[in-house]
Scaffold this motif. Sequence first.
Motif, PDB file in Angstrom:
ATOM      1  N   HIS A  28      36.476  36.829  52.720  1.00  0.00           N
ATOM      2  CA  HIS A  28      35.231  36.145  52.361  1.00  0.00           C
ATOM      3  C   HIS A  28      35.461  35.161  51.212  1.00  0.00           C
ATOM      4  N   GLY A  29      36.658  34.617  51.120  1.00  0.00           N
ATOM      5  CA  GLY A  29      36.974  33.719  50.013  1.00  0.00           C
ATOM      6  C   GLY A  29      37.542  34.488  48.826  1.00  0.00           C
ATOM      7  N   ARG A  30      37.731  33.812  47.702  1.00  0.00           N
ATOM      8  CA  ARG A  30      38.279  34.474  46.523  1.00  0.00           C
ATOM      9  C   ARG A  30      37.232  35.395  45.912  1.00  0.00           C
ATOM     10  N   LYS A  31      37.695  36.555  45.457  1.00  0.00           N
ATOM     11  CA  LYS A  31      36.829  37.528  44.805  1.00  0.00           C
ATOM     12  C   LYS A  31      37.527  38.022  43.542  1.00  0.00           C
ATOM     13  N   SER A  32      36.731  38.204  42.495  1.00  0.00           N
ATOM     14  CA  SER A  32      37.237  38.778  41.254  1.00  0.00           C
ATOM     15  C   SER A  32      36.367  39.960  40.877  1.00  0.00           C
ATOM     16  N   LEU A  33      36.875  40.790  39.979  1.00  0.00           N
ATOM     17  CA  LEU A  33      36.072  41.919  39.517  1.00  0.00           C
ATOM     18  C   LEU A  33      34.776  41.432  38.882  1.00  0.00           C
ATOM     19  N   ALA A  34      34.835  40.298  38.201  1.00  0.00           N
ATOM     20  CA  ALA A  34      33.644  39.756  37.544  1.00  0.00           C
ATOM     21  C   ALA A  34      32.522  39.441  38.528  1.00  0.00           C
ATOM     22  N   ASP A  35      32.884  39.147  39.782  1.00  0.00           N
ATOM     23  CA  ASP A  35      31.871  38.847  40.800  1.00  0.00           C
ATOM     24  C   ASP A  35      30.959  40.040  41.068  1.00  0.00           C
ATOM     25  N   TYR A  36      31.407  41.228  40.709  1.00  0.00           N
ATOM     26  CA  TYR A  36      30.655  42.442  41.026  1.00  0.00           C
ATOM     27  C   TYR A  36      29.906  43.006  39.825  1.00  0.00           C
ATOM     28  N   ARG A  37      29.918  42.293  38.707  1.00  0.00           N
ATOM     29  CA  ARG A  37      29.157  42.760  37.553  1.00  0.00           C
ATOM     30  C   ARG A  37      27.682  42.917  37.923  1.00  0.00           C
ATOM     31  N   GLY A  38      27.081  44.002  37.459  1.00  0.00           N
ATOM     32  CA  GLY A  38      25.689  44.287  37.780  1.00  0.00           C
ATOM     33  C   GLY A  38      25.521  45.110  39.042  1.00  0.00           C
ATOM     34  N   LYS A  39      26.640  45.365  39.753  1.00  0.00           N
ATOM     35  CA  LYS A  39      26.600  46.193  40.953  1.00  0.00           C
ATOM     36  C   LYS A  39      27.699  47.252  40.882  1.00  0.00           C
ATOM     37  N   TRP A  40      27.513  48.314  41.615  1.00  0.00           N
ATOM     38  CA  TRP A  40      28.586  49.272  41.823  1.00  0.00           C
ATOM     39  C   TRP A  40      29.548  48.688  42.849  1.00  0.00           C
ATOM     40  N   LEU A  41      30.816  49.040  42.716  1.00  0.00           N
ATOM     41  CA  LEU A  41      31.828  48.557  43.655  1.00  0.00           C
ATOM     42  C   LEU A  41      32.688  49.720  44.121  1.00  0.00           C
ATOM     43  N   ILE A  42      32.885  49.819  45.432  1.00  0.00           N
ATOM     44  CA  ILE A  42      33.863  50.749  45.994  1.00  0.00           C
ATOM     45  C   ILE A  42      35.030  49.918  46.502  1.00  0.00           C
ATOM     46  N   LEU A  43      36.141  49.995  45.788  1.00  0.00           N
ATOM     47  CA  LEU A  43      37.375  49.302  46.147  1.00  0.00           C
ATOM     48  C   LEU A  43      38.295  50.316  46.807  1.00  0.00           C
ATOM     49  N   PHE A  44      38.723  50.044  48.029  1.00  0.00           N
ATOM     50  CA  PHE A  44      39.546  51.034  48.717  1.00  0.00           C
ATOM     51  C   PHE A  44      40.711  50.359  49.432  1.00  0.00           C
ATOM     52  N   SER A  45      41.863  51.006  49.383  1.00  0.00           N
ATOM     53  CA  SER A  45      43.073  50.459  49.992  1.00  0.00           C
ATOM     54  C   SER A  45      43.432  51.227  51.257  1.00  0.00           C
ATOM     55  N   HIS A  46      44.173  50.564  52.124  1.00  0.00           N
ATOM     56  CA  HIS A  46      44.681  51.201  53.332  1.00  0.00           C
ATOM     57  C   HIS A  46      46.117  50.741  53.552  1.00  0.00           C
ATOM     58  N   PRO A  47      46.933  51.528  54.246  1.00  0.00           N
ATOM     59  CA  PRO A  47      48.354  51.184  54.409  1.00  0.00           C
ATOM     60  C   PRO A  47      48.616  49.895  55.168  1.00  0.00           C
ATOM     61  N   GLN A 128      53.669  49.831  51.095  1.00  0.00           N
ATOM     62  CA  GLN A 128      52.312  49.960  51.600  1.00  0.00           C
ATOM     63  C   GLN A 128      51.459  50.687  50.568  1.00  0.00           C
ATOM     64  N   ALA A 129      50.171  50.373  50.563  1.00  0.00           N
ATOM     65  CA  ALA A 129      49.245  51.068  49.681  1.00  0.00           C
ATOM     66  C   ALA A 129      48.804  52.377  50.337  1.00  0.00           C
ATOM     67  N   VAL A 130      48.712  53.422  49.532  1.00  0.00           N
ATOM     68  CA  VAL A 130      48.163  54.678  50.042  1.00  0.00           C
ATOM     69  C   VAL A 130      46.646  54.525  50.180  1.00  0.00           C
ATOM     70  N   ARG A 131      45.999  55.569  50.690  1.00  0.00           N
ATOM     71  CA  ARG A 131      44.546  55.520  50.879  1.00  0.00           C
ATOM     72  C   ARG A 131      43.863  55.885  49.549  1.00  0.00           C
ATOM     73  N   ALA A 132      43.706  54.900  48.705  1.00  0.00           N
ATOM     74  CA  ALA A 132      43.085  55.106  47.396  1.00  0.00           C
ATOM     75  C   ALA A 132      41.674  54.537  47.401  1.00  0.00           C
ATOM     76  N   THR A 133      40.774  55.216  46.705  1.00  0.00           N
ATOM     77  CA  THR A 133      39.382  54.768  46.610  1.00  0.00           C
ATOM     78  C   THR A 133      38.965  54.782  45.146  1.00  0.00           C
ATOM     79  N   PHE A 134      38.366  53.685  44.685  1.00  0.00           N
ATOM     80  CA  PHE A 134      37.951  53.556  43.294  1.00  0.00           C
ATOM     81  C   PHE A 134      36.464  53.229  43.248  1.00  0.00           C
ATOM     82  N   VAL A 135      35.730  53.966  42.443  1.00  0.00           N
ATOM     83  CA  VAL A 135      34.302  53.709  42.245  1.00  0.00           C
ATOM     84  C   VAL A 135      34.146  53.083  40.863  1.00  0.00           C
ATOM     85  N   ILE A 136      33.642  51.854  40.829  1.00  0.00           N
ATOM     86  CA  ILE A 136      33.512  51.084  39.597  1.00  0.00           C
ATOM     87  C   ILE A 136      32.032  50.806  39.363  1.00  0.00           C
ATOM     88  N   ASP A 137      31.572  51.046  38.137  1.00  0.00           N
ATOM     89  CA  ASP A 137      30.130  50.923  37.878  1.00  0.00           C
ATOM     90  C   ASP A 137      29.743  49.482  37.548  1.00  0.00           C
TER      91      ASP A 137
END
Length: 217
Positions: A28-47, A128-137
């Motif tokens: 969806h184009g370039r994304k930065s962590l700052a783009d998600y300020r004011g929202k919760w973010l679930i960042l998750f990786s897959h192999p 490869q990335a393992v299946r990691a999930t991060f919840v960011i406020d």
Amino acid sequence: MNAITPTQPTTLPRLNEAAPEFDALTTHGRKSLADYRGKWLILFSHPADFTPVCTTEFMAFARRADEFAAMNTELLGLSIDSHYAHIAWVRSIKASFGVDVTFPIIADLDMAVARAYGMIQPGASDTQAVRATFVIDPEGVLRAMVYYPMTNGRSVDEIHRLLVALQTSDTHKVATPENWHPGEDVIVPTPQTTEAAEARMAEGYDTADWYFSTRAL
């Protein structure tokens, strides 16, 4: 005796500290962590793209995207694959399974984001990335992280449940017990002084002992 070759230690982000910053190309184009300020973010990786376990996970997240959005939460995937591989995979999921993946996926070929978040686990894979999930406020603070092995898909139900519990704890200043779901009692903060502990029994909570009290929301 065979010598053991030491592996490079993996640096992990830490809970209740600022999540690592990133600025990355996504579907969806370039994304930065700052783009998600004011929202919760679930960042998750897959192999890897075009793999069956990862496909089931992405479809599960996609099917729950509206539920997460209703909780002021965005989804953001990642793998160490190219931008074009991500686009082709998303199109394949739509064509083969009829599921629209509406959230962005980071193309992390240089592993910059994966390394910053400790998604590369040498005991599992160096490439490869393992299946990691991060919840960011909404303040950009890392609130939870969960790791799964390559062979087993994560539970999107559990990630959703965890998010509900975190938001409930923030709103009501309470803790939640094992496998808590909305409508169940929550845990009242433990008294911090002997005087408060003595008074706890008369405060009207469901108290089993001075350190263990619950209440309805």
